[in-house]
Design a protein around this motif. Sequence first.
Motif, PDB file in Angstrom:
ATOM      1  N   ASP A 152       2.656  -2.258   1.251  1.00  8.74           N
ATOM      2  CA  ASP A 152       2.049  -0.847   0.844  1.00  8.74           C
ATOM      3  C   ASP A 152       1.097  -1.480  -0.490  1.00  8.74           C
ATOM      4  O   ASP A 152       1.870  -1.991  -1.266  1.00  8.74           O
ATOM      5  CB  ASP A 152       2.924   0.267   0.803  1.00  8.74           C
ATOM      6  CG  ASP A 152       3.111   0.612   2.231  1.00  8.74           C
ATOM      7  OD1 ASP A 152       2.386   0.557   3.067  1.00  8.74           O
ATOM      8  OD2 ASP A 152       4.522   1.370   2.144  1.00  8.74           O
ATOM      9  N   ASP A 153       0.223  -0.786  -0.752  1.00 11.26           N
ATOM     10  CA  ASP A 153      -0.560  -0.947  -2.137  1.00 11.26           C
ATOM     11  C   ASP A 153       0.129   0.062  -3.146  1.00 11.26           C
ATOM     12  O   ASP A 153      -0.234   1.180  -3.042  1.00 11.26           O
ATOM     13  CB  ASP A 153      -1.848  -0.641  -1.766  1.00 11.26           C
ATOM     14  CG  ASP A 153      -2.740  -1.242  -3.090  1.00 11.26           C
ATOM     15  OD1 ASP A 153      -2.423  -1.343  -4.082  1.00 11.26           O
ATOM     16  OD2 ASP A 153      -3.999  -1.275  -2.588  1.00 11.26           O
TER      17      ASP A 153
ATOM     18  N   ASP B  68      -1.298   0.279  -6.103  1.00  9.83           N
ATOM     19  CA  ASP B  68      -2.256   0.850  -6.822  1.00  9.83           C
ATOM     20  C   ASP B  68      -2.900   2.102  -5.957  1.00  9.83           C
ATOM     21  O   ASP B  68      -3.320   3.205  -6.676  1.00  9.83           O
ATOM     22  CB  ASP B  68      -3.549  -0.238  -6.784  1.00  9.83           C
ATOM     23  CG  ASP B  68      -3.385  -1.116  -7.864  1.00  9.83           C
ATOM     24  OD1 ASP B  68      -2.396  -0.951  -8.823  1.00  9.83           O
ATOM     25  OD2 ASP B  68      -3.821  -2.379  -7.823  1.00  9.83           O
ATOM     26  N   GLU B  69      -3.007   2.029  -4.623  1.00 10.69           N
ATOM     27  CA  GLU B  69      -3.348   3.241  -3.949  1.00 10.69           C
ATOM     28  C   GLU B  69      -2.366   4.345  -3.866  1.00 10.69           C
ATOM     29  O   GLU B  69      -2.846   5.299  -4.103  1.00 10.69           O
ATOM     30  CB  GLU B  69      -3.573   2.744  -2.445  1.00 10.69           C
ATOM     31  CG  GLU B  69      -3.737   3.887  -1.527  1.00 10.69           C
ATOM     32  CD  GLU B  69      -4.256   3.370   0.203  1.00 10.69           C
ATOM     33  OE1 GLU B  69      -3.711   4.235   0.730  1.00 10.69           O
ATOM     34  OE2 GLU B  69      -4.469   2.364   0.292  1.00 10.69           O
TER      35      GLU B  69
END
Length: 126
Positions: free
Chosen positions: A83-84, A86-87
């Motif tokens: 999972d990102d 930043d997102e």
Amino acid sequence: MPVQMKLGAITLDCPDPLALAAFYQQATGLEPHPKSDADFAGLNREDGLFIGFQRVDDYQAPSWPDQTVPQQLHICFNIEIEDDLDEAEAQLLELGAGKPDHQPHDEARARVFTDPVGHPFCLVRR
């Protein structure tokens, strides 16, 4: 041998239980408790964990990282390694979370945020 205890609920003080429950519901996807109201709201997780939000008159937000008003509670949410962060950060900030300047961890692994009423919480890459 110690008694086997399993965490069943966490309750946070706040000025508006329904609003704070809505923030965490959008951030986590947990289901709203059907008996939520203006004084006490909650979210349910499939495994039975309950996160509650109780109205407190004259609520004072934690002043983390200083301790003028202690943080009272710190919650960590795990996200999967792919999972990102930043997102996830962008989504949380859009929902109304704050991001303190002080970040005590490697930001590639964990980040500290505050919910709309000031409770600190982390996103941690598992």
